[in-house]
Motif scaffolding. Structure first.
Motif, short mmCIF file in Angstrom:
data_model
loop_
_atom_site.label_atom_id
_atom_site.label_comp_id
_atom_site.label_asym_id
_atom_site.label_seq_id
_atom_site.Cartn_x
_atom_site.Cartn_y
_atom_site.Cartn_z
N PHE A 321 52.95 43.63 39.50
CA PHE A 321 51.91 43.48 39.97
C PHE A 321 50.57 43.96 38.74
CE2 PHE A 321 47.99 45.21 42.10
CZ PHE A 321 48.06 44.57 43.38
N PRO A 322 50.81 44.89 38.06
CA PRO A 322 49.73 45.16 36.99
C PRO A 322 49.56 44.04 36.00
CG PRO A 322 51.49 46.69 36.71
CD PRO A 322 51.96 45.91 38.08
N ILE A 323 50.91 43.45 35.58
CA ILE A 323 50.77 42.34 34.66
C ILE A 323 50.06 41.11 35.30
CG2 ILE A 323 52.82 40.93 34.99
CD1 ILE A 323 51.73 42.75 31.59
N LEU A 324 50.32 40.80 36.55
CA LEU A 324 49.41 39.85 36.93
C LEU A 324 47.98 40.11 37.04
CD1 LEU A 324 52.07 38.73 39.69
CD2 LEU A 324 51.49 37.21 37.88
N THR A 325 47.88 41.18 37.51
CA THR A 325 46.25 41.51 37.38
C THR A 325 45.63 41.41 36.13
OG1 THR A 325 46.73 43.26 39.19
CG2 THR A 325 44.60 43.59 37.85
N LEU A 326 46.47 41.77 35.20
CA LEU A 326 45.91 41.57 33.67
C LEU A 326 45.92 40.19 33.49
CD1 LEU A 326 44.98 43.23 31.17
CD2 LEU A 326 47.34 42.77 30.50
N ALA A 327 46.53 39.37 33.80
CA ALA A 327 46.40 37.93 33.69
C ALA A 327 45.36 37.34 34.18
CB ALA A 327 47.69 37.22 34.31
N PHE A 328 44.77 38.08 35.30
CA PHE A 328 43.46 37.43 35.90
C PHE A 328 42.34 37.96 35.18
CE2 PHE A 328 45.90 35.96 39.55
CZ PHE A 328 45.13 35.07 40.02
N VAL A 329 42.36 39.16 34.85
CA VAL A 329 41.09 39.82 33.95
C VAL A 329 41.15 40.45 32.77
CG1 VAL A 329 40.56 40.41 36.67
CG2 VAL A 329 41.73 42.11 35.31
N GLU A 442 57.32 40.25 45.72
CA GLU A 442 56.39 40.92 45.00
C GLU A 442 55.19 39.82 44.72
OE1 GLU A 442 55.96 44.31 43.80
OE2 GLU A 442 57.41 44.14 45.51
N LEU A 443 55.70 38.74 44.62
CA LEU A 443 54.43 37.72 44.28
C LEU A 443 53.70 37.64 45.76
CD1 LEU A 443 56.20 34.86 42.73
CD2 LEU A 443 54.72 36.24 41.49
N LEU A 444 54.43 37.80 46.97
CA LEU A 444 53.84 37.55 48.04
C LEU A 444 52.70 38.70 48.40
CD1 LEU A 444 56.38 36.25 50.60
CD2 LEU A 444 54.41 35.08 49.86
N LEU A 445 53.13 40.03 47.88
CA LEU A 445 52.42 41.11 48.09
C LEU A 445 51.18 41.06 47.10
CD1 LEU A 445 52.34 43.97 49.30
CD2 LEU A 445 53.61 44.66 47.24
N PHE A 446 51.30 40.50 45.83
CA PHE A 446 50.07 40.37 45.09
C PHE A 446 49.38 39.22 45.31
CE2 PHE A 446 48.02 37.93 41.37
CZ PHE A 446 47.40 39.25 40.82
N SER A 447 49.67 38.02 46.11
CA SER A 447 48.93 36.98 46.32
C SER A 447 47.47 37.24 46.85
CB SER A 447 49.77 35.84 47.27
OG SER A 447 49.99 36.65 48.54
N PRO A 448 47.24 38.11 47.74
CA PRO A 448 45.88 38.25 48.56
C PRO A 448 44.99 38.99 47.34
CG PRO A 448 47.36 39.88 49.53
CD PRO A 448 48.16 38.95 48.80
N VAL A 449 45.52 39.93 46.38
CA VAL A 449 44.77 40.26 45.49
C VAL A 449 44.41 39.45 44.43
CG1 VAL A 449 45.00 42.19 43.54
CG2 VAL A 449 45.85 42.69 45.76
N GLY A 450 45.48 38.52 44.09
CA GLY A 450 44.93 37.53 43.18
C GLY A 450 44.01 36.44 43.50
N ILE A 452 41.48 37.25 45.54
CA ILE A 452 40.33 38.17 45.65
C ILE A 452 39.63 38.19 44.19
CG2 ILE A 452 39.13 40.30 45.80
CD1 ILE A 452 41.01 40.81 47.98
N LEU A 453 40.47 38.30 43.25
CA LEU A 453 40.24 38.39 41.74
C LEU A 453 39.71 37.03 41.18
CD1 LEU A 453 43.01 40.48 40.20
CD2 LEU A 453 40.83 41.11 40.60
N PHE A 454 40.39 35.89 41.86
CA PHE A 454 39.95 34.65 41.43
C PHE A 454 38.51 34.19 41.83
CE2 PHE A 454 39.55 29.94 42.65
CZ PHE A 454 39.80 29.39 41.45
N GLY A 468 36.60 47.59 37.74
CA GLY A 468 36.93 48.70 38.55
C GLY A 468 37.69 48.48 39.95
N ILE A 469 37.51 47.16 40.32
CA ILE A 469 38.13 46.84 41.54
C ILE A 469 39.40 46.62 41.29
CG2 ILE A 469 38.42 44.78 43.03
CD1 ILE A 469 35.36 44.58 43.22
N SER A 470 39.77 46.08 40.07
CA SER A 470 41.29 45.62 39.41
C SER A 470 42.08 46.95 39.39
CB SER A 470 41.28 44.98 38.47
OG SER A 470 40.62 43.80 38.42
N GLY A 471 41.45 47.86 38.92
CA GLY A 471 41.84 49.40 38.66
C GLY A 471 42.29 50.00 39.97
#
Length: 506
Positions: A321-329, A442-450, A452-454, A468-471
């Motif tokens: 989850f955190p590594i995919l978040t970092l991949a976006f932002v 885990e990918l499904l759990l991250f998908s809505p967050v991904g 939003i970040l997109f 701030g939102i990512s954190g």
């Protein structure tokens, strides 16, 4: 008349109060955690005191010392852990320390005569002013390695924990003060590193000498060094080469990025990789210390597949989850924390993020081939890893794009370490269908967050708001995991007490 062995028994090591395995691990984790926190907190300050070029020069010097440091003791430091008797072990300590002196002396002349050629080859003229420090680094680091394994043998883990903290505080303190007083800046980073290594070595050595000096004096006999040299000759003849290949493959990006591009690119890469790797390396290393012992028992008594699958699931849940978040932002995070001049380092972190996650998975699991007594696989893997890294970076360099070089590096690394994970899971007889389900969930759990970040990135929302939102998403994710996943709860509980969160399913 007493034999020499009986005479030696008159002086013994101080008796240490026995502690549980978990308590020893927790002691090490505590010191490492504090040291990592200090380093992470100091990183934004250092990024504003030093330029990418200066970070690049520092990274190049450290890369050289890390490769040469692998052979500082010719791997004899590992032999300290093996003998049944402490008397034999202390002579292996003496042998290791003696080899450090020899290796250090051997490096002086090549560095002195070829320092300009080395600096020119690495496209970093500033580097030539500091290459003379390399023998000092090798000497200090070699001494620390030998003392570290003696300390591990005697199970005084508080000593090592204290040494780690002293290294972190003295390194960052010296680097920050040097930057503030405008000491020749590249020198400030390098000298800070050397000061930290010296202080940690003196700290560990001082504690060992205080507690063990009588035993060392009574049982250290240079004539026995030759016995150890012969008995454990496989370490320099075989293990050294595997370790060298592994070390070179890790330092290869710094050298080739400098050769094809500039020290500034190396600086962006070094700080991006450093921030990306630090927390993942800490978690992976801490888990590895427990996992290796548990895997050895499970392999002999049964249940290795269950253990490995559980550890794999924990790693995926903790890291994906955190590594995919970092991949976006990633670029936004680095711009906000380190300043706009370091945005490129954030882009590099984004490129390397998926590879870093796959490496994170393989780090603890890689001990399985040792447990299964398939050491030849480790040597073959290190050779294959080095070749693929070399090819990807050279191709990217010839294309004239640092981003492309790192993309190919990350792509090849993802496949190589992915293959390593696959082999370790196969050795352990873990079902691939279970592995696939763990990752997909885990990918499904991250998908809505991904999503939003997109959207936030697409509409170019303020960087501070995105970070701030990512954190916030990451914090909420971990709270959710701790409340709902029993395996994560038990994993955290193993390393220290945690309070039960209201609503937690137990």
């Amino acid at each position: 008349m007493k034999s020499s062995n009986l005479l030696h028994s008159d002086v013994s090591l101080p008796v240490k109060k026995k502690k549980s395995f978990a308590a020893d691990v927790l002691t090490l984790v505590g010191g490492t955690t504090f040291a990592q926190i200090v380093t992470i907190l100091a990183s934004p300050v250092l990024a504003r005191l030093y330029t990418p070029e200066e970070f690049g020069t520092w990274a190049l010097l450290i890369s050289i010392t890390m490769i040469l440091g692998i052979i500082a003791c010719l791997r004899y430091e590992f032999s300290i852990m093996l003998p049944d008797s402490d008397e034999e072990a202390v002579n292996l300590l003496g042998l290791s320390l003696s080899i450090v002196f020899v290796i250090t002396a051997i490096t002086i002349l090549p560095i002195y005569f070829f320092k300009n050629e080395i600096a020119l080859m690495l496209n970093s003229p500033q580097l030539g002013d500091y290459l003379w420090m390399i023998p000092l680094f090798i000497f200090v680091n070699g001494i620390f390695q030998a003392l570290n394994y003696w300390n591990s043998r005697t199970k005084h883990f508080k000593r090592l924990s204290f040494a780690q903290v002293s290294r972190s505080l003295s390194t960052t303190g010296t680097q920050i003060v040097s930057g503030l007083i405008r000491y020749p800046l590249t020198g400030g980073l390098i000298v800070g590193n050397l000061v930290g290594n010296i202080i940690s070595t003196l700290t560990l050595g001082g504690q060992i000498w205080r507690d063990d000096k009588n035993f060392i004096r009574a049982n250290l006999h240079p004539q026995k060094f030759i016995q150890g040299l012969k008995r454990y000759k496989k370490f320099p003849l075989i293990d050294t080469w595997s370790a060298l290949l592994n070390s070179i493959s890790w330092q290869l990006p710094a050298f080739l990025l400098a050769f094809y591009f500039s020290p500034a690119v190396v600086g962006f890469y070094s700080i991006g990789f450093r921030i990306l790797q630090m927390p993942m390396s800490f978690i992976g290393s801490s888990l590895s210390q427990v996992f290796f012992q548990r895997a050895s028992v499970a392999n002999s008594q049964g249940g290795l597949d269950t253990l490995v699958e559980t550890v794999f699931k924990v790693l995926v849940i903790v890291g994906l989850f955190p590594i995919l978040t970092l991949a976006f932002v990633g670029s936004d995070v680095f711009s906000v924390i380190f300043g706009s001049s370091w945005a490129e380092a954030g882009v590099y972190a984004q490129i390397l993020s998926i590879w870093a996650f796959v490496w994170f998975l393989s780090h603890p699991l890689s001990s399985i081939y040792v447990v299964m007594e398939k050491q030849q696989f480790g040597l073959k893997f290190n050779i294959f890893n080095l070749i693929t890294r070399l090819l990807s970076l050279v191709i990217g360099g010839m294309m004239g794009s640092a981003r492309m070089a790192l993309f190919l590096f990350a792509l090849s690394g993802t496949f190589v370490y992915g293959y390593l994970c696959y082999k370790m899971l196969s050795y352990s007889r873990v079902k691939m269908s279970h592995v696939r389900n763990i990752i997909l969930s885990e990918l499904l759990l991250f998908s809505p967050v991904g999503a939003i970040l997109f959207i936030l990135k697409y509409f170019e929302i303020n960087q501070y708001l995105i970070v701030g939102i990512s954190g916030l998403f990451i914090v909420l994710y971990y709270i959710y995991v701790i409340r709902t996943d029993d395996e994560i709860y038990q994993f955290m509980k193993r390393f220290g007490p945690i309070q039960k969160i209201p609503g937690m399913r137990r």
